[in-house]
Design a protein around this motif. Sequence first.
Motif, PDB file in Angstrom:
ATOM      1  N   ILE A   1       0.852  -1.188   0.000  1.00  0.00           N
ATOM      2  CA  ILE A   1       0.000   0.000   0.000  1.00  0.00           C
ATOM      3  C   ILE A   1       0.889   1.241   0.000  1.00  0.00           C
ATOM      4  O   ILE A   1       2.056   1.182   0.382  1.00  0.00           O
ATOM      5  N   THR A   2       0.317   2.375  -0.421  1.00  0.00           N
ATOM      6  CA  THR A   2       1.076   3.636  -0.385  1.00  0.00           C
ATOM      7  C   THR A   2       0.839   4.391   0.914  1.00  0.00           C
ATOM      8  O   THR A   2       1.708   5.109   1.390  1.00  0.00           O
ATOM      9  N   GLY A   3      -0.368   4.274   1.469  1.00  0.00           N
ATOM     10  CA  GLY A   3      -0.695   5.019   2.674  1.00  0.00           C
ATOM     11  C   GLY A   3      -1.446   6.310   2.416  1.00  0.00           C
ATOM     12  O   GLY A   3      -1.946   6.939   3.345  1.00  0.00           O
ATOM     13  N   GLY A   4      -1.535   6.709   1.138  1.00  0.00           N
ATOM     14  CA  GLY A   4      -2.264   7.934   0.820  1.00  0.00           C
ATOM     15  C   GLY A   4      -1.491   9.199   1.171  1.00  0.00           C
ATOM     16  O   GLY A   4      -0.343   9.161   1.586  1.00  0.00           O
TER      17      GLY A   4
ATOM     18  N   THR B   1       6.930  16.164   7.472  1.00  0.00           N
ATOM     19  CA  THR B   1       6.406  17.089   8.474  1.00  0.00           C
ATOM     20  C   THR B   1       4.893  17.022   8.595  1.00  0.00           C
ATOM     21  O   THR B   1       4.315  17.593   9.518  1.00  0.00           O
ATOM     22  N   ALA B   2       4.245  16.314   7.668  1.00  0.00           N
ATOM     23  CA  ALA B   2       2.780  16.289   7.652  1.00  0.00           C
ATOM     24  C   ALA B   2       2.183  14.897   7.802  1.00  0.00           C
ATOM     25  O   ALA B   2       1.033  14.766   8.223  1.00  0.00           O
ATOM     26  N   VAL B   3       2.955  13.877   7.493  1.00  0.00           N
ATOM     27  CA  VAL B   3       2.406  12.525   7.511  1.00  0.00           C
ATOM     28  C   VAL B   3       2.044  12.103   8.932  1.00  0.00           C
ATOM     29  O   VAL B   3       2.752  12.398   9.897  1.00  0.00           O
ATOM     30  N   ASP B   4       0.919  11.431   9.069  1.00  0.00           N
ATOM     31  CA  ASP B   4       0.475  10.923  10.366  1.00  0.00           C
ATOM     32  C   ASP B   4       1.324   9.710  10.737  1.00  0.00           C
ATOM     33  O   ASP B   4       1.474   8.783   9.931  1.00  0.00           O
ATOM     34  N   PRO B   5       1.899   9.685  11.920  1.00  0.00           N
ATOM     35  CA  PRO B   5       2.712   8.531  12.325  1.00  0.00           C
ATOM     36  C   PRO B   5       1.971   7.202  12.216  1.00  0.00           C
ATOM     37  O   PRO B   5       2.585   6.165  11.929  1.00  0.00           O
ATOM     38  N   THR B   6       0.654   7.216  12.419  1.00  0.00           N
ATOM     39  CA  THR B   6      -0.095   5.963  12.280  1.00  0.00           C
ATOM     40  C   THR B   6      -0.098   5.481  10.831  1.00  0.00           C
ATOM     41  O   THR B   6      -0.171   4.270  10.575  1.00  0.00           O
ATOM     42  N   THR B   7      -0.006   6.419   9.883  1.00  0.00           N
ATOM     43  CA  THR B   7       0.090   6.044   8.466  1.00  0.00           C
ATOM     44  C   THR B   7       1.410   5.327   8.208  1.00  0.00           C
ATOM     45  O   THR B   7       1.455   4.312   7.509  1.00  0.00           O
ATOM     46  N   ILE B   8       2.478   5.855   8.785  1.00  0.00           N
ATOM     47  CA  ILE B   8       3.788   5.214   8.613  1.00  0.00           C
ATOM     48  C   ILE B   8       3.747   3.791   9.158  1.00  0.00           C
ATOM     49  O   ILE B   8       4.222   2.846   8.503  1.00  0.00           O
ATOM     50  N   LEU B   9       3.177   3.636  10.341  1.00  0.00           N
ATOM     51  CA  LEU B   9       3.101   2.307  10.940  1.00  0.00           C
ATOM     52  C   LEU B   9       2.269   1.352  10.091  1.00  0.00           C
ATOM     53  O   LEU B   9       2.621   0.174   9.927  1.00  0.00           O
ATOM     54  N   ARG B  10       1.180   1.857   9.541  1.00  0.00           N
ATOM     55  CA  ARG B  10       0.305   1.018   8.713  1.00  0.00           C
ATOM     56  C   ARG B  10       1.011   0.590   7.430  1.00  0.00           C
ATOM     57  O   ARG B  10       0.916  -0.569   7.018  1.00  0.00           O
TER      58      ARG B  10
ATOM     59  N   THR C   1       2.287  -3.382   6.420  1.00  0.00           N
ATOM     60  CA  THR C   1       1.938  -4.098   5.190  1.00  0.00           C
ATOM     61  C   THR C   1       3.165  -4.377   4.336  1.00  0.00           C
ATOM     62  O   THR C   1       3.416  -5.519   3.937  1.00  0.00           O
ATOM     63  N   ASN C   2       3.942  -3.338   4.049  1.00  0.00           N
ATOM     64  CA  ASN C   2       5.013  -3.437   3.058  1.00  0.00           C
ATOM     65  C   ASN C   2       6.276  -4.114   3.557  1.00  0.00           C
ATOM     66  O   ASN C   2       7.077  -4.587   2.744  1.00  0.00           O
ATOM     67  N   VAL C   3       6.486  -4.144   4.858  1.00  0.00           N
ATOM     68  CA  VAL C   3       7.708  -4.727   5.402  1.00  0.00           C
ATOM     69  C   VAL C   3       7.402  -5.878   6.353  1.00  0.00           C
ATOM     70  O   VAL C   3       7.800  -7.019   6.111  1.00  0.00           O
ATOM     71  N   VAL C   4       6.691  -5.577   7.436  1.00  0.00           N
ATOM     72  CA  VAL C   4       6.387  -6.621   8.411  1.00  0.00           C
ATOM     73  C   VAL C   4       5.531  -7.709   7.765  1.00  0.00           C
ATOM     74  O   VAL C   4       5.695  -8.902   8.054  1.00  0.00           O
TER      75      VAL C   4
ATOM     76  N   ALA D   1       6.439   7.844   4.162  1.00  0.00           N
ATOM     77  CA  ALA D   1       5.944   6.507   4.517  1.00  0.00           C
ATOM     78  C   ALA D   1       6.270   5.479   3.445  1.00  0.00           C
ATOM     79  O   ALA D   1       6.985   4.512   3.692  1.00  0.00           O
ATOM     80  N   TYR D   2       5.756   5.685   2.232  1.00  0.00           N
ATOM     81  CA  TYR D   2       5.897   4.666   1.199  1.00  0.00           C
ATOM     82  C   TYR D   2       7.349   4.439   0.778  1.00  0.00           C
ATOM     83  O   TYR D   2       7.838   3.299   0.821  1.00  0.00           O
ATOM     84  N   SER D   3       8.032   5.499   0.376  1.00  0.00           N
ATOM     85  CA  SER D   3       9.419   5.337  -0.070  1.00  0.00           C
ATOM     86  C   SER D   3      10.310   4.720   1.008  1.00  0.00           C
ATOM     87  O   SER D   3      11.044   3.762   0.741  1.00  0.00           O
ATOM     88  N   PRO D   4      10.264   5.234   2.256  1.00  0.00           N
ATOM     89  CA  PRO D   4      11.078   4.607   3.302  1.00  0.00           C
ATOM     90  C   PRO D   4      10.704   3.152   3.555  1.00  0.00           C
ATOM     91  O   PRO D   4      11.566   2.350   3.927  1.00  0.00           O
ATOM     92  N   SER D   5       9.438   2.792   3.346  1.00  0.00           N
ATOM     93  CA  SER D   5       9.048   1.392   3.553  1.00  0.00           C
ATOM     94  C   SER D   5       9.739   0.493   2.540  1.00  0.00           C
ATOM     95  O   SER D   5      10.108  -0.653   2.859  1.00  0.00           O
ATOM     96  N   LYS D   6       9.955   0.995   1.335  1.00  0.00           N
ATOM     97  CA  LYS D   6      10.633   0.197   0.321  1.00  0.00           C
ATOM     98  C   LYS D   6      12.146   0.133   0.604  1.00  0.00           C
ATOM     99  O   LYS D   6      12.788  -0.883   0.321  1.00  0.00           O
ATOM    100  N   THR D   7      12.701   1.199   1.166  1.00  0.00           N
ATOM    101  CA  THR D   7      14.095   1.152   1.601  1.00  0.00           C
ATOM    102  C   THR D   7      14.252   0.108   2.693  1.00  0.00           C
ATOM    103  O   THR D   7      15.214  -0.690   2.694  1.00  0.00           O
TER     104      THR D   7
END
Length: 241
Positions: free
Chosen positions: A91-94, A100-109, A113-116, A163-169
């Motif tokens: 998922i991208t997370g939207g 500076t704006a992304v919701d930390p819960t979005t990063i976790l979500r 999905t993408n890593v865990v 969120a998305y790019s770091p999840s792929k890293t």
Amino acid sequence: MDRQTIALVTGANKGIGYEIAAGLGARGWTVGVGARDDGAREAAVAKLQAAGVDAFGVPLDVTDDASVAAAARLVEEEAGGLDVLVNNAGITGGAPQEPTAVDPTTILRVVDTNVVGVVRVTNALLPLLRRSAHPRIVNMSSSVGSLTRQSTPGGETGPISGAYSPSKTFLNAVTVQYAKELADTDVLVNAGCPGFCATDLNGFRGVRTPEQGSAIALHLATLPDDGPTGGFFEDDGRVPW
């Protein structure tokens, strides 16, 4: 690999995942279609079967431990083993995704999905893969996860993403660690970038088709026994970390 080769593709009910399943099935493989949406999964299986693919559905939510465990049991019961695992669900997370704006819960979500999710599925299916003569694990990543490309001035690496790019890293890093741990086995573990494909993940803004995007997964899934492991690849070759 022969006609008895068995693969499981996560997120295979649509887009790139579906095309990966179709491509592997066209090779005569038995393909498990992993997806959490029952209707979409059944429709994808029916479409693949109509095209002559030996496909079966695998209810699978990569964020749910019980679902993943049940999927592993189903694959063994339905197919008797597993040779190739393609971790495609993501998922991208939207928006917004600026750090500076992304919701930390979005990063976790997104990371869940993408890593865990990849870790959950891989660990659950690894016992089956270890029994295969030619086990392969393909983690579908993205060039936006390349720190080299992200930090190169003028590089085409997509929008700012917290969120998305770091999840792929993160996924790329996990891929390397799996390859290191499994270095003394027959399991080859690699990450693949499909390119910017037109899917609902990006509002169909991509410039490549899902079928084109599936090519790298098909390549990595069919590597010879002396093929690479712990690498990050796209159609043109290795992607810099």
